[in-house]
Design an enzyme around this catalytic site. Structure first.
Site, PDB file in Angstrom:
ATOM      1  N   SER A  31      12.515 -11.860  -4.993  1.00  0.00           N
ATOM      2  CA  SER A  31      11.625 -12.757  -4.241  1.00  0.00           C
ATOM      3  C   SER A  31      11.549 -14.176  -4.817  1.00  0.00           C
ATOM      4  O   SER A  31      11.600 -15.145  -4.049  1.00  0.00           O
ATOM      5  CB  SER A  31      10.219 -12.161  -4.145  1.00  0.00           C
ATOM      6  OG  SER A  31      10.250 -11.021  -3.338  1.00  0.00           O
TER       7      SER A  31
ATOM      8  N   LYS B 191       0.223  -2.195  -4.015  1.00  0.00           N
ATOM      9  CA  LYS B 191       0.150  -2.398  -2.561  1.00  0.00           C
ATOM     10  C   LYS B 191      -1.023  -1.695  -1.878  1.00  0.00           C
ATOM     11  O   LYS B 191      -1.559  -2.190  -0.897  1.00  0.00           O
ATOM     12  CB  LYS B 191       1.436  -1.897  -1.899  1.00  0.00           C
ATOM     13  CG  LYS B 191       2.609  -2.822  -2.032  1.00  0.00           C
ATOM     14  CD  LYS B 191       3.772  -2.263  -1.229  1.00  0.00           C
ATOM     15  CE  LYS B 191       4.943  -3.208  -1.252  1.00  0.00           C
ATOM     16  NZ  LYS B 191       5.973  -2.857  -0.270  1.00  0.00           N
TER      17      LYS B 191
ATOM     18  N   ASN C 227       1.208  -6.181   1.393  1.00  0.00           N
ATOM     19  CA  ASN C 227       2.258  -6.757   0.541  1.00  0.00           C
ATOM     20  C   ASN C 227       2.192  -8.279   0.495  1.00  0.00           C
ATOM     21  O   ASN C 227       2.994  -8.910  -0.192  1.00  0.00           O
ATOM     22  CB  ASN C 227       3.649  -6.295   0.984  1.00  0.00           C
ATOM     23  CG  ASN C 227       4.175  -7.086   2.145  1.00  0.00           C
ATOM     24  OD1 ASN C 227       3.402  -7.505   3.008  1.00  0.00           O
ATOM     25  ND2 ASN C 227       5.476  -7.333   2.172  1.00  0.00           N
TER      26      ASN C 227
ATOM     27  N   ASP D 288       6.043  -6.092   5.588  1.00  0.00           N
ATOM     28  CA  ASP D 288       7.152  -5.125   5.671  1.00  0.00           C
ATOM     29  C   ASP D 288       7.336  -4.695   7.124  1.00  0.00           C
ATOM     30  O   ASP D 288       8.454  -4.456   7.581  1.00  0.00           O
ATOM     31  CB  ASP D 288       6.865  -3.890   4.818  1.00  0.00           C
ATOM     32  CG  ASP D 288       6.995  -4.183   3.329  1.00  0.00           C
ATOM     33  OD1 ASP D 288       7.737  -5.119   2.971  1.00  0.00           O
ATOM     34  OD2 ASP D 288       6.345  -3.479   2.529  1.00  0.00           O
TER      35      ASP D 288
ATOM     36  N   GLY E 212      11.732  10.314   4.165  1.00  0.00           N
ATOM     37  CA  GLY E 212      10.732   9.829   3.219  1.00  0.00           C
ATOM     38  C   GLY E 212       9.355   9.851   3.854  1.00  0.00           C
ATOM     39  O   GLY E 212       9.235   9.844   5.088  1.00  0.00           O
TER      40      GLY E 212
ATOM     41  N   GLY F 118       6.555   8.087   2.004  1.00  0.00           N
ATOM     42  CA  GLY F 118       5.737   7.222   1.155  1.00  0.00           C
ATOM     43  C   GLY F 118       5.273   5.996   1.926  1.00  0.00           C
ATOM     44  O   GLY F 118       5.195   6.003   3.159  1.00  0.00           O
TER      45      GLY F 118
ATOM     46  N   LYS G  91       3.561  16.081   2.415  1.00  0.00           N
ATOM     47  CA  LYS G  91       3.321  14.646   2.604  1.00  0.00           C
ATOM     48  C   LYS G  91       3.735  14.211   4.012  1.00  0.00           C
ATOM     49  O   LYS G  91       3.096  13.360   4.628  1.00  0.00           O
ATOM     50  CB  LYS G  91       4.108  13.838   1.561  1.00  0.00           C
ATOM     51  CG  LYS G  91       3.457  13.830   0.207  1.00  0.00           C
ATOM     52  CD  LYS G  91       3.693  12.483  -0.467  1.00  0.00           C
ATOM     53  CE  LYS G  91       4.247  12.648  -1.854  1.00  0.00           C
ATOM     54  NZ  LYS G  91       4.845  11.417  -2.376  1.00  0.00           N
TER      55      LYS G  91
ATOM     56  N   TYR H 120      18.316  -2.279  -0.519  1.00  0.00           N
ATOM     57  CA  TYR H 120      19.274  -3.391  -0.489  1.00  0.00           C
ATOM     58  C   TYR H 120      20.064  -3.529  -1.784  1.00  0.00           C
ATOM     59  O   TYR H 120      20.951  -4.381  -1.883  1.00  0.00           O
ATOM     60  CB  TYR H 120      18.586  -4.722  -0.119  1.00  0.00           C
ATOM     61  CG  TYR H 120      17.486  -5.170  -1.052  1.00  0.00           C
ATOM     62  CD1 TYR H 120      16.153  -4.906  -0.745  1.00  0.00           C
ATOM     63  CD2 TYR H 120      17.775  -5.858  -2.228  1.00  0.00           C
ATOM     64  CE1 TYR H 120      15.136  -5.302  -1.595  1.00  0.00           C
ATOM     65  CE2 TYR H 120      16.758  -6.263  -3.080  1.00  0.00           C
ATOM     66  CZ  TYR H 120      15.440  -5.985  -2.756  1.00  0.00           C
ATOM     67  OH  TYR H 120      14.428  -6.384  -3.589  1.00  0.00           O
TER      68      TYR H 120
HETATM   69  P1  ATR Z   1       7.623   3.708  -1.165  1.00  0.00           P
HETATM   70  O1  ATR Z   1       6.254   3.091  -1.184  1.00  0.00           O
HETATM   71  O2  ATR Z   1       8.725   2.769  -1.507  1.00  0.00           O
HETATM   72  O3  ATR Z   1       7.887   4.480   0.078  1.00  0.00           O
HETATM   73  P2  ATR Z   1       6.922   6.128  -2.560  1.00  0.00           P
HETATM   74  O4  ATR Z   1       5.597   6.113  -1.888  1.00  0.00           O
HETATM   75  O5  ATR Z   1       6.981   6.455  -4.009  1.00  0.00           O
HETATM   76  O6  ATR Z   1       7.638   4.718  -2.413  1.00  0.00           O
HETATM   77  O7  ATR Z   1       7.870   7.107  -1.745  1.00  0.00           O
HETATM   78  C1  ATR Z   1       9.128   7.444  -2.182  1.00  0.00           C
HETATM   79  C2  ATR Z   1       9.767   8.417  -1.195  1.00  0.00           C
HETATM   80  O8  ATR Z   1      11.058   8.759  -1.675  1.00  0.00           O
HETATM   81  C3  ATR Z   1       8.998   9.711  -1.033  1.00  0.00           C
HETATM   82  O9  ATR Z   1       9.137  10.169   0.286  1.00  0.00           O
HETATM   83  C4  ATR Z   1       9.723  10.642  -2.017  1.00  0.00           C
HETATM   84  O10 ATR Z   1       9.649  12.007  -1.701  1.00  0.00           O
HETATM   85  P3  ATR Z   1       8.367  12.883  -2.165  1.00  0.00           P
HETATM   86  O11 ATR Z   1       7.269  12.576  -1.174  1.00  0.00           O
HETATM   87  O12 ATR Z   1       8.826  14.286  -2.086  1.00  0.00           O
HETATM   88  O13 ATR Z   1       8.028  12.441  -3.554  1.00  0.00           O
HETATM   89  C5  ATR Z   1      11.141  10.184  -1.827  1.00  0.00           C
HETATM   90  N1  ATR Z   1      11.972  10.508  -2.992  1.00  0.00           N
HETATM   91  C6  ATR Z   1      11.986   9.892  -4.194  1.00  0.00           C
HETATM   92  N2  ATR Z   1      12.883  10.464  -5.015  1.00  0.00           N
HETATM   93  C7  ATR Z   1      13.444  11.481  -4.319  1.00  0.00           C
HETATM   94  C8  ATR Z   1      14.448  12.456  -4.603  1.00  0.00           C
HETATM   95  N3  ATR Z   1      15.074  12.479  -5.778  1.00  0.00           N
HETATM   96  N4  ATR Z   1      14.792  13.322  -3.630  1.00  0.00           N
HETATM   97  C9  ATR Z   1      14.182  13.303  -2.434  1.00  0.00           C
HETATM   98  N5  ATR Z   1      13.230  12.411  -2.093  1.00  0.00           N
HETATM   99  C10 ATR Z   1      12.857  11.517  -3.027  1.00  0.00           C
END
Ligand code: ATR
Length: 295
Positions: free
Chosen positions: A29, A78, A99, A114, A138, A140, A168, A239
């Site tokens: 950034s 965040k 953010n 975002d 994902g 998160g 989740k 990225y």
């Molecule tokens: P962000 O805010 O960038 O989304 P986050 O909230 O930490 O970051 O979310 C990371 C995501 O990547 C989550 O969905 C996580 O899966 P879990 O909910 O099971 O933790 C996923 N993730 C991270 N490492 C992983 C791995 N090795 N295999 C599968 N999923 C993974």
């Protein structure tokens, strides 16, 4: 790195903006924003501030005291920063993350750019996405931004949330059904052979998980080629690297692939605009950052 910053002319009117997070070392950034200020001859400087969780509230007091115009906010703040905002944009409220902070003469306004980044990245595929089935990998914060954007701006029909921790994914499903009254969500555990068909039937797949991000460039949420086909759009918000293993595989199957660079630039452009009221020169920045990643 140094080339862009060298021409900053700091004077008595220079306005300060920046990014708070921890760690802060890897963010692009500062390079992006300072390059844009130089290009447009705007009297701003963008600085990285390494702020720990315990220092978050004080950093906002400092921001007001020092007259800092705004902050980008990155991990781990965040979500926690929301409670300190005087006002939240709709997207920040629903996504549950801020953010970008604008210091409006001591009043702190929280935004989620975002969402704008994802919206701008997918804008040209709007017609394809209307009424489509999409899959989000994902569950998160990034997934929440993506799901919000797909529901609010793209009128998709069905969303599959696929995550390692299926609970989740389920809690996101419940959340969006109550907050946005969007009930066409299905959840799946990320077990590649089990989700191959679900992925293959999706018009769009977005990887919002961190799987495949540097330094773990050999990882991919799935390595099964049949997950992809030539009618799909596959978007990885990562990225670094620009071409993740996941995108490489999708490309080999003929899918249209998009990496996270445009989203990164567009989220920054929206923040830039909120602080300066000027558009950011996004094309030049995309070029600059693609070159940087090659080095
Ligand atoms: P962000 O805010 O960038 O989304 P986050 O909230 O930490 O970051 O979310 C990371 C995501 O990547 C989550 O969905 C996580 O899966 P879990 O909910 O099971 O933790 C996923 N993730 C991270 N490492 C992983 C791995 N090795 N295999 C599968 N999923 C993974």
């Amino acid at each position: 790195m140094g080339i862009m910053q060298s021409s900053i002319n700091i004077n008595n009117n220079t306005k300060i903006v920046g990014v708070i997070g921890h760690p802060i070392k890897h963010t692009l950034s500062p390079v992006m924003h300072n390059f844009a200020y130089n290009k447009l001859n705007l009297d701003y400087v963008y600085l990285p501030f390494d702020i720990s969780t315990t220092g978050l509230q004080d950093s906002l007091k400092g921001m007001i005291a020092l007259g800092i115009k705004g902050f980008n906010v990155t991990l781990p703040h965040k979500e926690r920063i929301m409670e300190y905002m005087d006002e939240l944009s709709d997207s920040a409220k629903i996504v549950g993350a801020v953010n970008t902070v604008v210091n409006d003469n001591g009043k702190l306004l929280g935004y989620n750019t975002d969402v704008t980044g994802i919206m701008k990245t997918l804008e040209e595929y709007k017609d394809d996405l209307k009424g489509a089935t999409v899959s989000v990998l994902g569950a998160g914060g990034a997934a929440r931004s993506a799901i919000y954007t797909l529901i609010r701006h793209f009128n998709v029909k069905k969303i599959n949330i696929i995550n390692r921790t299926v609970e989740k994914a389920e809690s996101l499903k419940d959340y969006f059904s109550s907050k946005m009254l969007f009930t066409k969500i299905k959840t799946f555990e990320l077990i590649p052979p089990d989700v191959t068909e679900v992925l293959a039937k999706s018009k769009l797949i977005i990887n919002t998980s961190s799987v495949g991000m540097s330094p773990d460039e050999d990882d991919s949420p799935t390595t099964i080629p049949e997950s992809f086909n030539s009618k799909q759009i596959v978007f990885d918000i990562i990225y670094n690297p620009e071409n993740t293993k996941f995108l490489e595989l999708a490309k080999e199957q003929g899918a249209l692939t998009i990496n996270g660079l445009k989203m990164f630039v567009e989220q920054g452009a929206r923040s830039f605009e909120l602080w300066t009221n000027e558009p950011m020169p996004t094309d030049q920045i995309l070029e600059l950052l693609s070159k940087k990643n090659e080095i």
